[in-house]
Design an enzyme around this catalytic site. Structure first.
Site, PDB file in Angstrom:
ATOM      1  N   LEU A 100       0.895  -1.151   0.000  1.00 22.13           N
ATOM      2  CA  LEU A 100       0.000   0.000   0.000  1.00 22.13           C
ATOM      3  C   LEU A 100       0.932   1.200   0.000  1.00 22.13           C
ATOM      4  O   LEU A 100       1.919   1.215   0.733  1.00 22.13           O
ATOM      5  CB  LEU A 100      -0.862   0.021   1.266  1.00 22.13           C
ATOM      6  CG  LEU A 100      -1.949  -1.046   1.394  1.00 22.13           C
ATOM      7  CD1 LEU A 100      -2.634  -0.931   2.750  1.00 22.13           C
ATOM      8  CD2 LEU A 100      -2.974  -0.928   0.278  1.00 22.13           C
ATOM      9  N   ASP A 101       0.632   2.223  -0.786  1.00 21.45           N
ATOM     10  CA  ASP A 101       1.592   3.324  -0.864  1.00 21.45           C
ATOM     11  C   ASP A 101       1.638   4.121   0.443  1.00 21.45           C
ATOM     12  O   ASP A 101       0.811   3.955   1.335  1.00 21.45           O
ATOM     13  CB  ASP A 101       1.378   4.194  -2.114  1.00 21.45           C
ATOM     14  CG  ASP A 101       0.129   5.045  -2.064  1.00 21.45           C
ATOM     15  OD1 ASP A 101      -0.107   5.674  -1.023  1.00 21.45           O
ATOM     16  OD2 ASP A 101      -0.598   5.105  -3.076  1.00 21.45           O
ATOM     17  N   TYR A 102       2.615   4.991   0.540  1.00 24.58           N
ATOM     18  CA  TYR A 102       2.963   5.717   1.768  1.00 24.58           C
ATOM     19  C   TYR A 102       1.763   6.411   2.410  1.00 24.58           C
ATOM     20  O   TYR A 102       1.566   6.371   3.619  1.00 24.58           O
ATOM     21  CB  TYR A 102       4.053   6.736   1.420  1.00 24.58           C
ATOM     22  CG  TYR A 102       4.626   7.505   2.595  1.00 24.58           C
ATOM     23  CD1 TYR A 102       5.288   6.847   3.628  1.00 24.58           C
ATOM     24  CD2 TYR A 102       4.529   8.895   2.647  1.00 24.58           C
ATOM     25  CE1 TYR A 102       5.829   7.550   4.694  1.00 24.58           C
ATOM     26  CE2 TYR A 102       5.073   9.606   3.717  1.00 24.58           C
ATOM     27  CZ  TYR A 102       5.720   8.927   4.737  1.00 24.58           C
ATOM     28  OH  TYR A 102       6.254   9.622   5.785  1.00 24.58           O
ATOM     29  N   HIS A 103       0.927   7.030   1.583  1.00 25.26           N
ATOM     30  CA  HIS A 103      -0.198   7.817   2.102  1.00 25.26           C
ATOM     31  C   HIS A 103      -1.498   7.014   2.198  1.00 25.26           C
ATOM     32  O   HIS A 103      -2.532   7.568   2.562  1.00 25.26           O
ATOM     33  CB  HIS A 103      -0.424   9.053   1.227  1.00 25.26           C
ATOM     34  CG  HIS A 103       0.709  10.038   1.316  1.00 25.26           C
ATOM     35  ND1 HIS A 103       0.962  10.772   2.451  1.00 25.26           N
ATOM     36  CD2 HIS A 103       1.662  10.374   0.423  1.00 25.26           C
ATOM     37  CE1 HIS A 103       2.027  11.531   2.251  1.00 25.26           C
ATOM     38  NE2 HIS A 103       2.468  11.312   1.038  1.00 25.26           N
ATOM     39  N   THR A 104      -1.459   5.734   1.849  1.00 24.88           N
ATOM     40  CA  THR A 104      -2.664   4.903   1.896  1.00 24.88           C
ATOM     41  C   THR A 104      -2.656   4.051   3.158  1.00 24.88           C
ATOM     42  O   THR A 104      -1.634   3.465   3.511  1.00 24.88           O
ATOM     43  CB  THR A 104      -2.745   3.991   0.651  1.00 24.88           C
ATOM     44  OG1 THR A 104      -2.789   4.816  -0.514  1.00 24.88           O
ATOM     45  CG2 THR A 104      -3.983   3.111   0.681  1.00 24.88           C
TER      46      THR A 104
END
Length: 242
Positions: free
Chosen positions: A101-105
């Site tokens: 999951l990406d950094y901001h998710t």
């Protein structure tokens, strides 16, 4: 007792297919003897060597983590940002995230030390359903949602059919909450799908992975998967493909 190639794959030495190749090439020993047959089963007491190097056998472990925002889905980070492994300081086994999951998710992320299990779940052909909830700028029309459902054009090609549902909207703030269910796992896919139809994602959370959800967990919490859940995930991958 487990098949030799499965044990090698679990240890993270190679994929199961590569492990089979190593066996047939005579590069694997069990208790000091070269084994070239693929049907051989081994127990936890057997000593296994791959290309003369003894393999470290770990008991497989499977975790479900509620990943908070601003955490990297990795084992290490060269920029010294917080990584998901830091939520498991007690865990001596070499666990790693399945996909990312990406950094901001935020949201549901699985971790394991079982390389073969991870490969099965991440393989594009298996297509396990993943459900996201996104807060976006603007209020998508029914036609916009239909575009997401039919598939939108990204750099690497068109996305597969998806499910999209408008959950709520705030006319004053000009924002809305949209649920999007996809099968693929392209890099930053959900954010890019919304961008492709003209909407910027403010916040994104993965709420479901197959039949697993975040019930009872807060950001940063985790739990072990039950043996039944692990078996169900394997079965799900196979049935989705067949």
């Amino acid at each position: 007792m487990e098949r030799l190639q499965k044990v090698i794959a679990h240890a993270g030495i190679a994929s199961r297919r590569k492990a089979e190749q190593l066996i047939t090439e005579g590069k694997v020993k069990v208790n000091g003897k070269i084994v070239k047959e693929l049907g051989v089963k081994v127990s936890t007491n057997d000593k296994i060597e791959v290309e003369e190097i003894p393999i470290q056998r770990e008991v497989p472990v499977y975790y479900l983590l509620y990943k908070p925002r601003e955490v990297i889905s990795a084992v290490t980070d060269d920029k010294n940002r917080k990584v998901v492994i830091e939520f498991f300081p007690f865990e001596k086994r070499r666990i790693f995230p399945i996909g990312r999951l990406d950094y901001h998710t935020s949201g549901l992320l699985l971790l394991t030390n079982d390389g073969e299990f991870a490969n099965v779940l991440m393989h594009p052909k298996y297509n396990i359903e993943k459900e996201y909830v996104a807060k976006v700028n603007g209020i998508p029309t029914r036609e916009d949602l239909r575009k997401l459902e039919k598939g939108v054009q990204l750099e690497e090609g068109k996305t597969a059919p998806a499910k999209a549902k408008l959950l709520s909207l705030d006319k004053k703030k000009g924002t809305s909450i949209v649920q999007l269910t996809i099968h693929e796992g392209k890099n930053r896919q959900v954010r890019r799908m919304f961008e492709a139809i003209g909407y910027k994602v403010q916040k994104l959370k993965r709420e479901r992975y197959g039949f697993l959800d975040l019930r009872g967990l807060n950001p940063g919490d985790y739990r072990e998967l039950t043996p039944h859940e692990v078996k169900q995930l394997r079965n799900l991958a196979v049935t989705q493909h067949s």
